[in-house]
Design a protein around this motif. Sequence first.
Motif, PDB file in Angstrom:
ATOM      1  N   UNK A   7      -7.847 -44.094  39.527  1.00 45.37           N
ATOM      2  CA  UNK A   7      -8.105 -42.809  38.871  1.00 45.37           C
ATOM      3  C   UNK A   7      -8.437 -41.712  39.889  1.00 45.37           C
ATOM      4  N   UNK A   8      -8.355 -42.040  41.175  1.00 47.22           N
ATOM      5  CA  UNK A   8      -8.716 -41.104  42.239  1.00 47.22           C
ATOM      6  C   UNK A   8      -8.065 -39.748  42.027  1.00 47.22           C
ATOM      7  N   UNK A   9      -8.746 -38.589  42.240  1.00 45.34           N
ATOM      8  CA  UNK A   9     -10.082 -38.474  42.830  1.00 45.34           C
ATOM      9  C   UNK A   9     -11.241 -38.754  41.871  1.00 45.34           C
ATOM     10  N   UNK A  10     -10.939 -39.154  40.668  1.00 52.44           N
ATOM     11  CA  UNK A  10     -12.009 -39.580  39.763  1.00 52.44           C
ATOM     12  C   UNK A  10     -12.396 -41.023  40.104  1.00 52.44           C
ATOM     13  N   UNK A  21     -16.885 -47.173  48.364  1.00 55.90           N
ATOM     14  CA  UNK A  21     -15.801 -46.721  47.485  1.00 55.90           C
ATOM     15  C   UNK A  21     -14.551 -46.516  48.334  1.00 55.90           C
ATOM     16  N   UNK A  22     -13.444 -47.132  47.921  1.00 54.29           N
ATOM     17  CA  UNK A  22     -12.187 -46.985  48.657  1.00 54.29           C
ATOM     18  C   UNK A  22     -11.140 -46.321  47.782  1.00 54.29           C
ATOM     19  N   UNK A  23     -10.695 -45.154  48.224  1.00 52.87           N
ATOM     20  CA  UNK A  23      -9.757 -44.357  47.434  1.00 52.87           C
ATOM     21  C   UNK A  23      -8.504 -45.148  47.052  1.00 52.87           C
ATOM     22  N   UNK A  24      -7.982 -45.942  48.000  1.00 45.89           N
ATOM     23  CA  UNK A  24      -6.699 -46.608  47.738  1.00 45.89           C
ATOM     24  C   UNK A  24      -6.801 -47.677  46.649  1.00 45.89           C
ATOM     25  N   UNK A  25      -8.015 -48.096  46.335  1.00 44.54           N
ATOM     26  CA  UNK A  25      -8.180 -49.076  45.261  1.00 44.54           C
ATOM     27  C   UNK A  25      -8.719 -48.460  43.971  1.00 44.54           C
TER      28      UNK A  25
END
Lengths: 228, 220
Positions: free
Chosen positions: B213-216, B206-210
């Motif tokens: 909906x982060x942090x979801x 899982x990559x936050x930058x992609x």
Amino acid sequence: MSLTLVIGNKNYSSWSMRPWIAMKANDIPFKEVLIPLYLPGSKEEILKHSPAGKVPILIDGDQQVWESLSILEYLAERFPDAKLWPSDARARSHARSISSEMHAGFMALRTHCTMNLWLPPKPRPATHTPEVMENLARIETIWSDCRKRYGGPFLFGKTFGNADAMYAPVVARFRNYGLPVTAETRAYMDAVMALPAWREWYDAGMKETWIMRHNEPDWPLVRGKPVE
Amino acid sequence: MSLTLVIGNKNYSSWSLRPWIAMTAAGIPFEEKLIPFETPEFRREAGPAAKVPLLIDGPIRVWESLAILEYLAERFPGAKLWPADIAARAHARAIASEMHAGFTALRGHLPVNFARKVMKRPLTPPVAADVARIEAMWGECHARYGGPFLFGTSFGAADAMYAPVVSRLLTYDVDVSPATRATMDAVTALPAWRQWRDAGVAEPWVYAEDEVDWPQVHRA
């Protein structure tokens, strides 16, 4: 058999320079149509020639080709004797890899050092960001690797081809923004700038009068002098 | 005669999808080497430009998705990755190049993420303009060459260049015309598409930058 190339301003339009210099350097005859960019009506004028709304555009009868790289591919097919790509399959794949890398990459260099031929050449440290320096290092590696492998003076040997055309605007960027290049890089730049085709484009660009403020890093100085 | 394609994660790597789906759809055999992003192995293996995809053919290394497709078109002429007609081929290359260097608003706003639950993401005006241009381009191809793919009945290099766009339009539930939907359906019906998608959805990374909906992290 008559080709028309639609281009933007010679002083600023790096994408237009690529097919133009490839055709001139290889004696492919064409008619030039220049549309000064970012003026009222410019966009409409370009859209008359291509649905993508961008220069350069090559017109060959009822065929329109847009995007500098696909124009170069088209010219390579249409004029096989010009040898715009290397004839060896391996060298050709190499030339296409670095051409694509240029086509889609080096965003930092393109953003911070926009092509501007009349900009007085000198180091502009504000534009030498770490990302620009990374781009410079990668391009210097590409160029020196090619010249070592294929013997120079151009990237794939003795003739100026599509890969050289893709990087021609980079030569201008390095020169005008005074990037700290190696002697090896400088030698390649000199080979490109010695082409009559380069000088013809450069001289025409220097005679233009359209000024794009967002491409003038020394604003309110233009060509080293205050604008009126 | 054995090719290796070095790719990134299937869930996120839009550039890797292009040559992979072109080769798989055309029945060109190759060995796949998947290197997850952000690992030391990635930096070491990802070729002269430190990017994927990378095609290895004996001593030859070809990088950049578009250059790989050109190489494959020359190496496997029977696959007809470009149209046989010179005018259609110039057209295919123009839209392939337009994709290769453009649509940055779309690519930034709607990152490829096969595993994300399908949910609408409002478009900014530049993204909407990119979508409009793509719809116009696809519509013109269909009108001229008859579909179901961009240049007729076989899936080629231009389709491969736009395959990640199909994923973006689906994942973010972008409103499109029925004609655009038909193009998307033709691509998603390919066994090669389903094979890539299923593998991507099954990946653990899982990559936050992609993840928009982060942090979801929304999963179907």
